[in-house]
Enzyme design. Structure first.
Site, PDB file in Angstrom:
ATOM      1  N   HIS A 101      -2.731  -1.056  -3.263  1.00 55.41           N
ATOM      2  CA  HIS A 101      -3.954  -0.287  -3.043  1.00 55.41           C
ATOM      3  C   HIS A 101      -3.629   1.119  -4.050  1.00 55.41           C
ATOM      4  CE1 HIS A 101      -4.327  -1.758   1.090  1.00 55.41           C
ATOM      5  NE2 HIS A 101      -4.819  -2.570   0.283  1.00 55.41           N
TER       6      HIS A 101
ATOM      7  N   MET B  55      -0.084   1.250   4.973  1.00 55.51           N
ATOM      8  CA  MET B  55      -0.659   1.661   6.269  1.00 55.51           C
ATOM      9  C   MET B  55      -2.012   0.643   6.295  1.00 55.51           C
ATOM     10  SD  MET B  55      -2.919   5.230   7.128  1.00 55.51           S
ATOM     11  CE  MET B  55      -3.670   5.109   5.503  1.00 55.51           C
TER      12      MET B  55
ATOM     13  N   ASP C 240      -4.383  -4.722   6.170  1.00 59.31           N
ATOM     14  CA  ASP C 240      -4.872  -5.538   4.963  1.00 59.31           C
ATOM     15  C   ASP C 240      -3.754  -6.344   4.587  1.00 59.31           C
ATOM     16  OD1 ASP C 240      -6.586  -6.500   2.852  1.00 59.31           O
ATOM     17  OD2 ASP C 240      -6.116  -4.764   1.516  1.00 59.31           O
TER      18      ASP C 240
ATOM     19  N   SER D 288       0.921  -1.103   0.096  1.00 61.52           N
ATOM     20  CA  SER D 288       0.016   0.032   0.168  1.00 61.52           C
ATOM     21  C   SER D 288       0.987   1.210   0.116  1.00 61.52           C
ATOM     22  CB  SER D 288      -1.135  -0.024   1.228  1.00 61.52           C
ATOM     23  OG  SER D 288      -1.840   0.787   1.170  1.00 61.52           O
ATOM     24  N   THR D 289       0.694   1.967   0.958  1.00 60.40           N
ATOM     25  CA  THR D 289       1.519   3.398   1.080  1.00 60.40           C
ATOM     26  C   THR D 289       3.081   2.966   0.782  1.00 60.40           C
ATOM     27  OG1 THR D 289      -0.102   4.251   2.255  1.00 60.40           O
ATOM     28  CG2 THR D 289       1.878   5.501   2.101  1.00 60.40           C
TER      29      THR D 289
END
Length: 347
Positions: free
Chosen positions: A195, A288, A291, A169-170
């Protein structure tokens, strides 16, 4: 939140209206403080020195110096968390990817119509991403720690049924590049859930394809999984893997978000429990939230080997930390060592 101290935010945008709206949005949250607003990067440079903000919000198209040029100089001279807030069109998807590559933590697309009310509607997302940026390490510092260990390509892989599943993600756009670049052209298939908004995944896959020896593409419904290929989940759908005779097939689904995400890392990992099981190798990178943690645990219980990125090289140590906490991880490694370890295990 850092004790009782508010997160100090400097807003950089050439529109007086946007500066006023963002100042109002930031100031409406008790843990955030808009310490200043600059109309262009040269003004922002002086305000950074004077105000020492924790987080910068940055537009792209501005007078005197564009946002990407300023971002590049900033990350070289004074690395700090930067959140891009800009009008992102299809053309802008490349701009957003450039910004992430240069060290921005994340981005928010300005609404195309009625920007004032639109940004107010984004208030919670803006606040959440400012908080996340504050807790992130500046990407340029992370990149310096992510030197890739040398990867030698010797010996054949253990079988075409092997498959690598990756969640991020991030900070993941750059982490994935570091992970994929050393992979040889004949490596087992890699499935990725990152993401990312719908408008960006195709451009992102194309960019990776130009950097990697493996063939990188956006995943398609019903596609057969082939070794030497990397499949990136499209931003509009969950990615799942199923058995198809002796091989694997990709399935896309527009069902409800999981862990607030579609695509969701947990959906990908959980789909592989029955279809891939012990033939899987699961990697969880920077991001973050939580997940992927439960899906990774289920894959480990099914016999898959699992690797999480370490805290020192993660932009945000959320998803890997969650996986470690639930006992889902066999090995924690710095980003630059993960590709080599994956290849060693697959052989």
């Amino acid at each position: 939140m850092n004790g009782l101290r508010k997160i100090r935010v400097l807003i950089v945008d050439d529109s007086a209206l946007i500066r006023a709206i963002l100042t109002e949005v930031v100031s409406s949250f008790p843990d955030l403080e808009a310490v200043g607003a600059a109309a262009h990067p040269l003004q922002a440079r002086d305000m950074i020195k004077a105000l020492n903000p924790d987080v910068l919000t940055l537009d792209v198209e501005m007078p005197k110096m564009d946002g990407l040029t300023f971002l590049e100089r900033l990350m070289r001279l004074r690395p700090m968390p930067v959140l891009m807030i800009s009008s992102m069109t299809e053309r802008g998807s490349e701009v957003a990817l450039n910004a992430l590559e240069l060290g921005a933590v994340d981005f928010i697309a300005k609404p195309k119509l009625d920007v004032a009310s639109g940004l107010q509607g984004y208030a919670e997302e803006i606040a959440g991403k400012i908080r996340m940026a504050f807790h992130a390490r500046a990407s340029s510092c992370i990149h310096g720690q992510s030197t890739v260990s040398s990867v030698s390509h010797s010996g054949k892989f253990s079988g075409p049924e092997k498959i690598v599943l990756v969640g991020s993600s991030t900070g993941g756009t750059e982490a994935l590049k570091v992970f994929l670049e050393p992979m040889p052209a004949d490596a087992p298939a890699i499935l990725i859930t990152q993401h990312m908004p719908e408008a960006f995944t195709k451009s992102f896959a194309a960019r990776l394809n130009g950097l990697c020896r493996m063939n990188v593409k956006e995943a398609e419904e019903g596609e057969r999984v082939l070794s030497g290929h990397v499949y990136v989940a499209p931003g509009h759908s969950h990615l799942r893997v199923t058995r198809n005779g002796a091989g694997y097939m990709l399935r896309l689904g527009g069902d409800a978000p999981v862990n607030h995400h579609r695509p969701s890392v947990d959906v990908l990992f959980q789909s592989a429990v029955q279809s891939v099981g012990a033939n899987g190798l699961v990697v969880l990178l920077t991001g973050m939230g939580r997940d992927g943690a439960q899906g990774m645990l289920q894959m480990r219980q099914a016999g898959a080997y699992t690797i999480a990125q370490d805290e020192a090289t993660s932009v945000v140590y959320g998803m890997p930390r969650a996986a470690v906490e639930v006992g889902a991880v066999d090995e924690v490694l710095p980003l630059g060592a993960i590709a080599r370890r994956v290849l060693e295990h697959l052989r």
